[in-house]
Design a protein around this motif. Structure first.
Motif, PDB file in Angstrom:
ATOM      1  N   LYS A   1      29.195  82.970  23.323  1.00 13.05           N
ATOM      2  CA  LYS A   1      28.095  83.233  22.223  1.00 13.05           C
ATOM      3  C   LYS A   1      27.458  81.780  21.953  1.00 13.05           C
ATOM      4  CE  LYS A   1      30.104  87.379  20.276  1.00 13.05           C
ATOM      5  NZ  LYS A   1      30.379  88.094  18.924  1.00 13.05           N
ATOM      6  N   ASP A   2      25.952  82.098  22.150  1.00  9.61           N
ATOM      7  CA  ASP A   2      25.351  80.710  21.807  1.00  9.61           C
ATOM      8  C   ASP A   2      24.994  80.677  20.152  1.00  9.61           C
ATOM      9  OD1 ASP A   2      24.906  79.787  24.421  1.00  9.61           O
ATOM     10  OD2 ASP A   2      23.594  81.389  24.995  1.00  9.61           O
TER      11      ASP A   2
ATOM     12  N   VAL B   1      30.273  83.357  16.637  1.00  8.98           N
ATOM     13  CA  VAL B   1      31.747  83.422  17.022  1.00  8.98           C
ATOM     14  C   VAL B   1      32.260  83.950  16.084  1.00  8.98           C
ATOM     15  CG1 VAL B   1      32.358  81.099  17.086  1.00  8.98           C
ATOM     16  CG2 VAL B   1      33.077  82.493  18.686  1.00  8.98           C
ATOM     17  N   VAL B   2      32.065  83.671  14.765  1.00 10.56           N
ATOM     18  CA  VAL B   2      32.849  83.756  13.561  1.00 10.56           C
ATOM     19  C   VAL B   2      33.261  85.532  13.533  1.00 10.56           C
ATOM     20  CG1 VAL B   2      32.986  83.876  10.975  1.00 10.56           C
ATOM     21  CG2 VAL B   2      32.103  82.021  12.174  1.00 10.56           C
ATOM     22  N   GLU B   3      32.375  86.248  13.995  1.00 13.28           N
ATOM     23  CA  GLU B   3      32.876  87.671  14.148  1.00 13.28           C
ATOM     24  C   GLU B   3      33.839  87.956  14.851  1.00 13.28           C
ATOM     25  OE1 GLU B   3      30.523  91.823  14.697  1.00 13.28           O
ATOM     26  OE2 GLU B   3      30.077  90.424  15.985  1.00 13.28           O
TER      27      GLU B   3
ATOM     28  N   PRO C   1      22.624  83.244  14.468  1.00 14.39           N
ATOM     29  CA  PRO C   1      22.553  81.907  15.478  1.00 14.39           C
ATOM     30  C   PRO C   1      21.688  80.864  14.758  1.00 14.39           C
ATOM     31  CG  PRO C   1      21.313  83.436  16.645  1.00 14.39           C
ATOM     32  CD  PRO C   1      21.761  84.191  15.300  1.00 14.39           C
ATOM     33  N   PHE C   2      22.492  79.602  14.979  1.00 22.21           N
ATOM     34  CA  PHE C   2      21.634  78.290  14.863  1.00 22.21           C
ATOM     35  C   PHE C   2      20.712  77.938  16.070  1.00 22.21           C
ATOM     36  CE2 PHE C   2      25.510  78.243  12.247  1.00 22.21           C
ATOM     37  CZ  PHE C   2      25.058  78.005  10.895  1.00 22.21           C
ATOM     38  N   ALA C   3      19.539  77.510  15.585  1.00 19.97           N
ATOM     39  CA  ALA C   3      18.564  77.252  16.666  1.00 19.97           C
ATOM     40  C   ALA C   3      19.158  76.116  17.602  1.00 19.97           C
ATOM     41  CB  ALA C   3      17.184  76.976  15.982  1.00 19.97           C
ATOM     42  N   ASP C   4      19.851  75.182  16.924  1.00 21.81           N
ATOM     43  CA  ASP C   4      20.242  73.927  17.749  1.00 21.81           C
ATOM     44  C   ASP C   4      21.985  73.980  17.826  1.00 21.81           C
ATOM     45  OD1 ASP C   4      20.980  73.800  14.814  1.00 21.81           O
ATOM     46  OD2 ASP C   4      20.831  71.837  14.854  1.00 21.81           O
ATOM     47  N   GLY C   5      22.243  75.351  18.051  1.00 25.71           N
ATOM     48  CA  GLY C   5      23.781  75.710  18.107  1.00 25.71           C
ATOM     49  C   GLY C   5      24.389  75.288  19.239  1.00 25.71           C
ATOM     50  N   MET C   6      25.606  75.496  19.505  1.00 21.63           N
ATOM     51  CA  MET C   6      26.554  75.322  20.773  1.00 21.63           C
ATOM     52  C   MET C   6      26.904  76.578  21.309  1.00 21.63           C
ATOM     53  SD  MET C   6      28.909  72.173  19.049  1.00 21.63           S
ATOM     54  CE  MET C   6      28.208  71.102  17.874  1.00 21.63           C
ATOM     55  N   ARG C   7      27.267  76.550  22.320  1.00 26.46           N
ATOM     56  CA  ARG C   7      28.033  77.817  23.032  1.00 26.46           C
ATOM     57  C   ARG C   7      29.558  77.785  23.039  1.00 26.46           C
ATOM     58  NH1 ARG C   7      29.400  78.571  28.768  1.00 26.46           N
ATOM     59  NH2 ARG C   7      29.101  81.118  29.496  1.00 26.46           N
ATOM     60  N   GLY C   8      30.176  78.803  22.424  1.00 32.14           N
ATOM     61  CA  GLY C   8      31.511  78.730  22.164  1.00 32.14           C
ATOM     62  C   GLY C   8      31.969  80.160  22.214  1.00 32.14           C
TER      63      GLY C   8
ATOM     64  N   LEU D   1      51.518  85.390  19.833  1.00 32.01           N
ATOM     65  CA  LEU D   1      50.163  85.580  19.703  1.00 32.01           C
ATOM     66  C   LEU D   1      49.488  83.991  19.445  1.00 32.01           C
ATOM     67  CD1 LEU D   1      50.112  88.707  17.110  1.00 32.01           C
ATOM     68  CD2 LEU D   1      50.286  88.608  19.821  1.00 32.01           C
ATOM     69  N   GLU D   2      48.599  83.973  20.179  1.00 37.23           N
ATOM     70  CA  GLU D   2      47.833  82.424  19.902  1.00 37.23           C
ATOM     71  C   GLU D   2      46.565  82.872  19.904  1.00 37.23           C
ATOM     72  OE1 GLU D   2      49.498  79.800  19.565  1.00 37.23           O
ATOM     73  OE2 GLU D   2      51.523  80.208  20.396  1.00 37.23           O
ATOM     74  N   ALA D   3      45.533  81.788  19.551  1.00 36.07           N
ATOM     75  CA  ALA D   3      44.024  81.871  19.512  1.00 36.07           C
ATOM     76  C   ALA D   3      43.673  80.447  19.608  1.00 36.07           C
ATOM     77  CB  ALA D   3      43.601  82.725  18.369  1.00 36.07           C
ATOM     78  N   ASN D   4      42.692  80.258  20.280  1.00 34.37           N
ATOM     79  CA  ASN D   4      41.910  78.905  20.626  1.00 34.37           C
ATOM     80  C   ASN D   4      40.622  79.167  20.279  1.00 34.37           C
ATOM     81  OD1 ASN D   4      44.394  77.668  20.948  1.00 34.37           O
ATOM     82  ND2 ASN D   4      43.570  76.339  22.710  1.00 34.37           N
ATOM     83  N   GLN D   5      39.813  78.332  19.839  1.00 36.58           N
ATOM     84  CA  GLN D   5      38.244  77.907  20.070  1.00 36.58           C
ATOM     85  C   GLN D   5      37.855  77.131  21.055  1.00 36.58           C
ATOM     86  OE1 GLN D   5      35.537  79.481  17.949  1.00 36.58           O
ATOM     87  NE2 GLN D   5      34.815  78.718  19.786  1.00 36.58           N
ATOM     88  N   GLU D   6      36.921  77.848  22.079  1.00 39.48           N
ATOM     89  CA  GLU D   6      36.435  77.241  23.267  1.00 39.48           C
ATOM     90  C   GLU D   6      35.032  76.663  22.945  1.00 39.48           C
ATOM     91  OE1 GLU D   6      39.163  78.894  26.784  1.00 39.48           O
ATOM     92  OE2 GLU D   6      37.083  79.373  26.892  1.00 39.48           O
ATOM     93  N   VAL D   7      34.933  75.504  23.176  1.00 39.25           N
ATOM     94  CA  VAL D   7      33.586  74.966  23.187  1.00 39.25           C
ATOM     95  C   VAL D   7      32.990  74.374  24.472  1.00 39.25           C
ATOM     96  CG1 VAL D   7      31.983  73.282  21.662  1.00 39.25           C
ATOM     97  CG2 VAL D   7      34.023  74.421  20.626  1.00 39.25           C
ATOM     98  N   ASP D   8      31.590  74.688  24.741  1.00 39.63           N
ATOM     99  CA  ASP D   8      30.967  74.253  25.919  1.00 39.63           C
ATOM    100  C   ASP D   8      29.885  73.217  25.586  1.00 39.63           C
ATOM    101  OD1 ASP D   8      30.256  73.507  28.658  1.00 39.63           O
ATOM    102  OD2 ASP D   8      29.988  75.757  29.145  1.00 39.63           O
TER     103      ASP D   8
END
Length: 375
Positions: free
Chosen positions: A6-7, A148-150, A186-193, A316-323
């Motif tokens: 998500k952007d 991505v919070v959702e 979404p933020f206009a200047d946001g990141m993909r994650g 059970l694990e979870a990570n945040q990915e950021v591109d």
């Protein structure tokens, strides 16, 4: 549920407890609608007392507070503290409490770390509510805002609704749309994650995602984990990347402060072949580095997942990915600072290690191999 990119997100790197604890505490104090918190470790102590005060204060002002703890990781939380939470209006649940009728099933733990505030902000990392996390352990977290919070909310709801999650009294089920929540704009200047997770039972999307990035890496491949007992496929992927000229580095926990020395010895039996392939290994010296984060070119993964059999096969694990190139550059700078505070393990010195060290590697490596066959 699929892990989708998500952007329009914002991600703030929060290294060390002196940065992420104040940020999380402030967010909890500012909550107006609900707090959803999922943790592996919570033990009675100074930090737990302050945390309980913050949650019960939120509940007293009308905030819906749901706290989900792992059935094993929370065994150090006293009955008195559990009663304080419940009496203070916090809905408390436990994932997969130990049961003699489910010996193999007891291995699966909820190792995720997640704080969600009003469906607007989330935090994840490797943190827990244990006094050691304040000063004695080196940890890293990330503040998450945007669409991505959702997905983090959906992850929480999935485990909260699981039949393996137990609590006292009426069982409250979370269904979409979540109460008082709307999809963050979404933020206009946001990141993909994207949020990515592992479900246990030997299926780990986090590992598959990392190995995919390793296979396409072009410049750098830096991994930090406190518990390094990687699968054969991951070891081979790291070695292949190093042999084709990628800058492959491992930032691992040193011996002086490790909370599970046997795990460290089990992972060290892989050093020789990795060093021979050109992988550079660093052991962090100032204190116990409990952080779990990676950077591969301009991609970052940060969260709860270690590179050992427990995380990669059972938990059970979870990570945040950021591109995002700028965020990756910030994480790379953090790596550089930590490399400078580490002991660099080279192939020549490692070949001269003592027979006692070799015996410990063999012993704990054998024990680890045996444990992995239990399920």
């Amino acid at each position: 549920m699929r892990a989708t990119w998500k952007d329009g997100n914002r991600f703030e790197l929060l290294p060390e407890g002196k940065r992420f604890w104040p940020a999380m505490r402030e967010a909890i104090e500012d909550a107006r609608h609900y707090l959803w918190i999922e943790l592996y470790l919570m033990e009675s102590g100074s930090l737990a007392e302050r945390f309980i005060d913050a949650l019960t204060s939120a509940a007293a002002r009308g905030v819906e507070v749901k706290l989900m703890l792992d059935g094993v990781g929370s065994m150090g939380l006293s009955h008195g503290d559990r009663r304080r939470l419940r009496d203070g209006g916090v809905e408390l649940r436990f994932f997969n409490p130990l049961a003699v009728t489910r010996l193999g099933g007891n291995l699966m733990r909820d190792h995720r770390k997640l704080v969600i505030v009003d469906g607007v902000t989330a935090f994840t990392g490797g943190f827990g509510i244990v006094d050691e996390f304040i000063d004695a352990w080196y940890e890293v977290a990330v503040r998450i805002q945007g669409p991505v919070v959702e997905d983090w909310m959906r992850l929480f709801a999935h485990v909260w609704n699981s039949p393996l999650t137990r609590g006292d009294g009426t069982r409250t089920r979370l269904t979409r749309p979540f109460p008082g929540a709307s999809v963050p704009a979404p933020f206009a200047d946001g990141m993909r994650g994207r949020a990515i997770w592992g479900r246990g039972h030997r299926y780990q999307a986090i590992r598959l995602s990392l190995q995919g990035r390793i296979g396409t890496s072009r410049r750098r491949l830096w991994l930090c984990t406190p518990y390094f007992v990687p699968t054969l496929s991951l070891r081979r992927a790291l070695a292949r990347a190093a042999r084709r000229g990628i800058d492959v580095r491992l930032l691992l926990a040193g011996g002086g402060h490790h909370d599970h020395p046997g795990v460290r010895y089990a992972g060290q039996r892989f050093y020789r072949r990795l060093l021979k392939a050109g992988v550079r290994i660093y052991e962090f010296q100032p204190n116990f580095i409990h952080a779990k984060f990676s950077v591969v070119d301009d991609w970052v993964s940060l969260g709860s997942c270690n590179f050992d059999h427990w995380s990669l096969q059972w938990n059970l694990e979870a990570n945040q990915e950021v591109d995002d190139a700028e965020f990756a550059a910030e994480v790379a700078q953090l790596f550089e600072r930590n490399f400078a505070a580490s002991e660099h393990i080279d192939a020549e010195s490692w070949a001269r290690r003592s027979w006692g060290q070799r015996a410990r590697e063999w012993l704990f490596g054998t024990l680890n191999a045996w444990v992995t066959r239990l399920k």
